[in-house]
Design a protein around this motif. Structure first.
Motif, mmCIF file in Angstrom:
data_model
loop_
_atom_site.group_PDB
_atom_site.id
_atom_site.type_symbol
_atom_site.label_atom_id
_atom_site.label_comp_id
_atom_site.label_asym_id
_atom_site.label_seq_id
_atom_site.Cartn_x
_atom_site.Cartn_y
_atom_site.Cartn_z
ATOM 1 N N LEU A 98 11.772 9.625 -0.237
ATOM 2 C CA LEU A 98 11.681 9.163 -1.502
ATOM 3 C C LEU A 98 11.156 7.893 -1.785
ATOM 4 O O LEU A 98 10.516 7.721 -2.824
ATOM 5 N N LEU A 99 11.440 7.008 -0.924
ATOM 6 C CA LEU A 99 11.014 5.785 -1.271
ATOM 7 C C LEU A 99 9.634 5.826 -0.917
ATOM 8 O O LEU A 99 8.673 4.879 -1.632
ATOM 9 N N GLY A 100 9.134 6.517 0.026
ATOM 10 C CA GLY A 100 7.693 6.787 0.411
ATOM 11 C C GLY A 100 6.919 7.279 -0.812
ATOM 12 O O GLY A 100 5.691 6.788 -1.296
ATOM 13 N N LEU A 101 7.344 8.187 -1.501
ATOM 14 C CA LEU A 101 6.940 8.748 -2.493
ATOM 15 C C LEU A 101 6.574 7.709 -3.820
ATOM 16 O O LEU A 101 5.804 7.541 -4.475
ATOM 17 N N LEU A 102 7.742 7.051 -4.157
ATOM 18 C CA LEU A 102 7.917 5.970 -5.050
ATOM 19 C C LEU A 102 6.783 4.830 -4.786
ATOM 20 O O LEU A 102 6.050 4.481 -5.858
ATOM 21 N N ILE A 103 6.575 4.536 -3.471
ATOM 22 C CA ILE A 103 5.459 3.344 -3.253
ATOM 23 C C ILE A 103 4.032 4.127 -3.582
ATOM 24 O O ILE A 103 3.386 3.333 -4.156
ATOM 25 N N MET A 104 3.833 5.244 -3.121
ATOM 26 C CA MET A 104 2.739 6.003 -3.337
ATOM 27 C C MET A 104 2.405 6.127 -4.936
ATOM 28 O O MET A 104 1.191 5.877 -5.232
ATOM 29 N N LEU A 105 3.245 6.472 -5.489
ATOM 30 C CA LEU A 105 3.240 6.467 -7.091
ATOM 31 C C LEU A 105 2.986 5.368 -7.660
ATOM 32 O O LEU A 105 1.878 5.049 -8.609
ATOM 33 N N GLY A 106 3.359 4.229 -7.279
ATOM 34 C CA GLY A 106 3.225 2.815 -7.647
ATOM 35 C C GLY A 106 1.787 2.422 -7.421
ATOM 36 O O GLY A 106 1.142 1.887 -8.129
ATOM 37 N N LEU A 107 1.364 2.669 -6.168
ATOM 38 C CA LEU A 107 0.151 2.255 -5.706
ATOM 39 C C LEU A 107 -1.140 2.908 -6.633
ATOM 40 O O LEU A 107 -2.094 2.432 -6.653
ATOM 41 N N VAL A 108 -0.833 4.257 -6.909
ATOM 42 C CA VAL A 108 -1.688 5.071 -7.585
ATOM 43 C C VAL A 108 -1.589 4.424 -9.302
ATOM 44 O O VAL A 108 -2.986 4.471 -9.821
#
Length: 117
Positions: A98-108
Motif C-alpha cells: 500500500l505504501l509503495g502504491l501511494l509513493i508511485m501515485l505521488g511520483l506520477v
C-alpha cells in the motif's frame, strides 16, 4: 416447442460442466446452443420439442436443487477466503504494498502539480 432451462450468458465453465453432468446422470434429454460470436445470443440449455411437462418439471427441480447447493458451496468458499485473506496473513507485506502504491501515485502526480504553477 423447445423449452429453455438455463441461459449460458456469464455462466462459468465449471458450472456448465456440472450442469451437463447432472442432466446426463439423471437421464434428462437436452441439447445446448452456444453463445453467438458477436454476443447477440448468450446460448442456453434446452429441452427438446418432445419433452412433456413432467420432464420439464423434473429438470427444473434438478436445476433448482443444484443451484441452491452451488450457491451454498460458493458462499462457504467466499467466507473461507475472507478468513484466509493474504491481507490478514501478511499485514506488513500488505502495508508495504500500500505504501509503495501511494509513493508511485505521488511520483506520477507531482509533475502535473508542478506544471500548474
Amino acid at each position: 416447442m423447445p423449452v429453455l432451462l438455463m441461459h449460458l450468458r456469464d455462466v462459468p465453465e465449471d458450472e456448465l460442466e456440472e450442469v451437463r453432468a447432472l442432466l446426463e446422470a439423471e437421464g434428462v434429454d437436452f441439447y445446448e446452443t452456444r453463445p453467438s460470436m458477436w454476443g447477440v445470443s448468450g446460448g442456453g440449455i434446452w429441452l427438446p420439442d418432445d419433452a412433456d411437462e413432467a420432464e420439464e418439471a423434473r429438470a427444473r427441480a434438478l436445476l433448482e436443487r443444484y443451484q441452491a447447493e452451488r450457491s451454498r458451496r460458493m458462499r462457504e468458499l467466499r467466507a473461507a477466503g475472507h478468513r484466509e485473506s493474504p491481507w490478514r496473513e501478511h499485514p506488513l507485506r500488505s502495508l508495504a504494498a500500500l505504501l509503495g502504491l501511494l509513493i508511485m501515485l505521488g511520483l506520477v502526480t507531482v509533475p502535473f502539480l508542478l506544471l500548474g504553477r
